[in-house]
Design an enzyme around this catalytic site. Sequence first.
Site, short mmCIF file in Angstrom:
data_model
loop_
_atom_site.label_atom_id
_atom_site.label_comp_id
_atom_site.label_asym_id
_atom_site.label_seq_id
_atom_site.Cartn_x
_atom_site.Cartn_y
_atom_site.Cartn_z
N PHE A 161 7.58 -18.32 6.02
CA PHE A 161 8.00 -17.12 5.29
C PHE A 161 6.89 -16.68 4.32
O PHE A 161 6.38 -17.49 3.56
CB PHE A 161 9.29 -17.44 4.52
CG PHE A 161 9.78 -16.34 3.62
CD1 PHE A 161 10.18 -15.11 4.14
CD2 PHE A 161 9.87 -16.53 2.25
CE1 PHE A 161 10.65 -14.10 3.31
CE2 PHE A 161 10.33 -15.53 1.41
CZ PHE A 161 10.72 -14.31 1.95
N GLN A 162 6.52 -15.42 4.38
CA GLN A 162 5.48 -14.81 3.52
C GLN A 162 4.07 -15.35 3.76
O GLN A 162 3.17 -15.16 2.92
CB GLN A 162 5.84 -14.94 2.02
CG GLN A 162 7.10 -14.17 1.64
CD GLN A 162 7.38 -14.15 0.16
OE1 GLN A 162 7.17 -15.14 -0.52
NE2 GLN A 162 7.87 -13.02 -0.36
N PHE A 171 -8.13 17.95 -3.83
CA PHE A 171 -9.52 17.69 -3.42
C PHE A 171 -9.65 17.76 -1.90
O PHE A 171 -10.59 18.31 -1.35
CB PHE A 171 -9.94 16.31 -3.94
CG PHE A 171 -11.40 16.04 -3.79
CD1 PHE A 171 -12.31 16.55 -4.70
CD2 PHE A 171 -11.88 15.28 -2.73
CE1 PHE A 171 -13.67 16.30 -4.57
CE2 PHE A 171 -13.23 15.03 -2.58
CZ PHE A 171 -14.14 15.54 -3.50
N VAL A 199 -9.23 9.68 -8.91
CA VAL A 199 -10.04 10.18 -7.81
C VAL A 199 -9.41 11.47 -7.29
O VAL A 199 -8.20 11.63 -7.28
CB VAL A 199 -10.14 9.11 -6.70
CG1 VAL A 199 -10.57 9.70 -5.37
CG2 VAL A 199 -11.11 8.03 -7.15
C1 LIG Z 1 -5.61 5.51 -1.71
C2 LIG Z 1 -6.26 6.76 -1.26
N1 LIG Z 1 -5.68 7.52 -0.30
C3 LIG Z 1 -6.27 8.68 0.11
C4 LIG Z 1 -7.45 9.09 -0.43
C5 LIG Z 1 -8.11 10.40 0.02
N2 LIG Z 1 -8.03 11.36 -1.11
C6 LIG Z 1 -9.02 11.52 -2.00
S1 LIG Z 1 -8.67 12.61 -3.21
C7 LIG Z 1 -7.15 12.90 -2.56
C8 LIG Z 1 -6.23 13.90 -3.20
C9 LIG Z 1 -5.88 13.57 -4.61
O1 LIG Z 1 -4.82 14.41 -5.00
P1 LIG Z 1 -4.33 14.50 -6.48
O2 LIG Z 1 -4.19 13.16 -7.06
O3 LIG Z 1 -3.15 15.39 -6.54
O4 LIG Z 1 -5.58 15.17 -7.22
P2 LIG Z 1 -6.13 16.68 -7.03
O5 LIG Z 1 -7.35 16.58 -6.19
O6 LIG Z 1 -5.05 17.51 -6.44
O7 LIG Z 1 -6.43 17.14 -8.42
C10 LIG Z 1 -6.94 12.15 -1.39
C11 LIG Z 1 -5.73 12.23 -0.57
C12 LIG Z 1 -8.04 8.23 -1.39
N3 LIG Z 1 -9.20 8.52 -1.95
N4 LIG Z 1 -7.41 7.10 -1.80
#
Ligand SMILES: Cc1ncc(C[n+]2csc(CCOP(=O)(O)OP(=O)(O)O)c2C)c(N)n1
Length: 574
Positions: A112-113, A467, A382
């Site tokens: 398990f796990q 983004f 990000v």
């Molecule tokens: C864990 C993860 N999943 C997907 C991505 C791809 N990705 C980079 S930026 C982003 C959009 C971020 O959206 P949000 O937090 O709403 O910020 P915004 O750019 O809209 O200001 C995605 C999907 C990533 N960098 N990390």
Amino acid sequence: MGRTVADQIVETLEAACVKRVYGLVGDSLNGFTDALRRRKTIEWLHVRHEEVAAFAAGAEAHLTGNLTVCAGSCGPGNLHLINGLFDCHRSRVPVLAIAAHIPSPEIGLDYFQATHPEQLFRECSGYCELVSTPAQMPRVLEAAIRHAVTNRCVAVIVIPGDVALLPAGDQKATLTQGLLPALPALVPSPETIRDLAALLNAGQKISLLCGGGCAGAHDQLLDLAARLKSPIVHALRGKEHVEWENPFDVGMTGLIGFASGYAAMEACDTLLMLGTDFPYRQFYPAKAKIAQVDIRGEVIGRRAAVDLGVIGDVGATIGALLPHLHARQDMAHLETSIAHYKQARAALDTQASGDGRRLHPQQVTDTASRLAAADAIFTCDVGLPTVWAARHLQMNGKRRLIGSFWHGSMANAMAQAIGAQAAFPGRQVVSLSGDGGFTMLMGDLLSLKQLNLPVKVIVFNNGALGFIELEQKSSGFVDTGTDLENPDFAAMANAIGIKGVRITAPSEVESKLAEAFAYPGPVVIDAVINRMELAMPPKITGEMAKGFTLYMMKAVMNGRADEVMELAATNLLR
Ligand SMILES: Cc1ncc(C[n+]2csc(CCOP(=O)(O)OP(=O)(O)O)c2C)c(N)n1
Ligand SMILES: [Mg+2]
């Protein structure tokens, strides 16, 4: 109960000056958490998701430079640490992860796990070992700590719950001085310094590209730039260390940088890279001679071919180099670069001043930067929040900025803010969160209240994975899969006992942010911002222009002409 291996682990962490452990309990961790409870020397900060524990530990390590610790229970518990640990490892911060393991008699029997943490954690660590018997302790733990601290990386010890509960051997307690050897300054040999001086003395237009390795070398950098009459360009991780009070600053380069940062690199005949592994090869000058200074020999030349590689600390290398450099009189390259920077800065400031109608994220960030404390710690998610942070947050030598700048993981900001605030309870901590990033690990909003952490979380609520939406458009796709249907985050925060503030109009930004920042507890600031924001890179390629045109044609054909109009209205009429 006599002294157990778990007690011994805590004793060793005490000797390593660890103040707190971030994690989430599980039966395989009970020996460890109970030893923490009994000894009362190290705080246990329990979060809702182990990924948050790893990001929080990483943020604390980034800010303090000290070893920090996170822990997860066997199987899924420690598996949840992994993405955060990748971030820590790639950001080169010293983090120890304690990965509790299934009972030792069950290893290899698909129990398990069951997972194999010593394999799973291999890629996100510089040291990863299984503790099978008490006799390995505390040496394995000490080796893990020394790896993390001296190589600035993640180290993992995997320990079955039953082994942690065994009686400890009688090895002596470790002394701090033996466990944490001071790191020396790395100074290049006199010959290498002379070679570097010769290369720089032969250059006419020299630009400096500065990264996170310039930490602590602000004064030396300015002396060097003054001697060489060089503009200073920075990579994102250099921002907090080099941008402030710097008359040679010409901004950031790279995809989310400034036109002036890009231009100062393009125009030089000699580029000196200092403590940077800036990864985007298309932003390096094609014809310039390049010298690269880094403490890690293995990163030299891997982005752009270098004419001279120098292994050394940035500050120590500059100190040794300065007496060998000719004073330069020609200011033309510096002056042109600075004039260009002023233009680029003014254009960004105009964006931040807004249009009086739409709520632009640049205005929110610019205002947050003006209103935040002189020693505030910012984290940014990000996605577009990193762009706004890079372009609109002002650093000053006391402020700090943390993101997921190497690993590029979403949902880092609030998690890192937890570690920052835990380590510095008296400082203002501001998380610039995307609505996508915030909701990805939203469970840990509850931790702000439970752990009494007065973090100010600004949610850039654009209703989109913005983004990526922008990337899709700029490469000719009609945006898809990027909608976020959000609640009123301020109301949601209020419902869970956290102060919520909602900003919907440009006229409210100043007063509502001031109100939020003045509040003594945690606050969610739901900034309902414009979705159609074009955060353009400094170098707009033909490909990108083609991509946008293609997107606009496709969008119109798909009956989405109003979106194209809004995009134009938002970005061209400002
Ligand atoms: C864990 C993860 N999943 C997907 C991505 C791809 N990705 C980079 S930026 C982003 C959009 C971020 O959206 P949000 O937090 O709403 O910020 P915004 O750019 O809209 O200001 C995605 C999907 C990533 N960098 N990390
Ligand atoms: Mg968003």
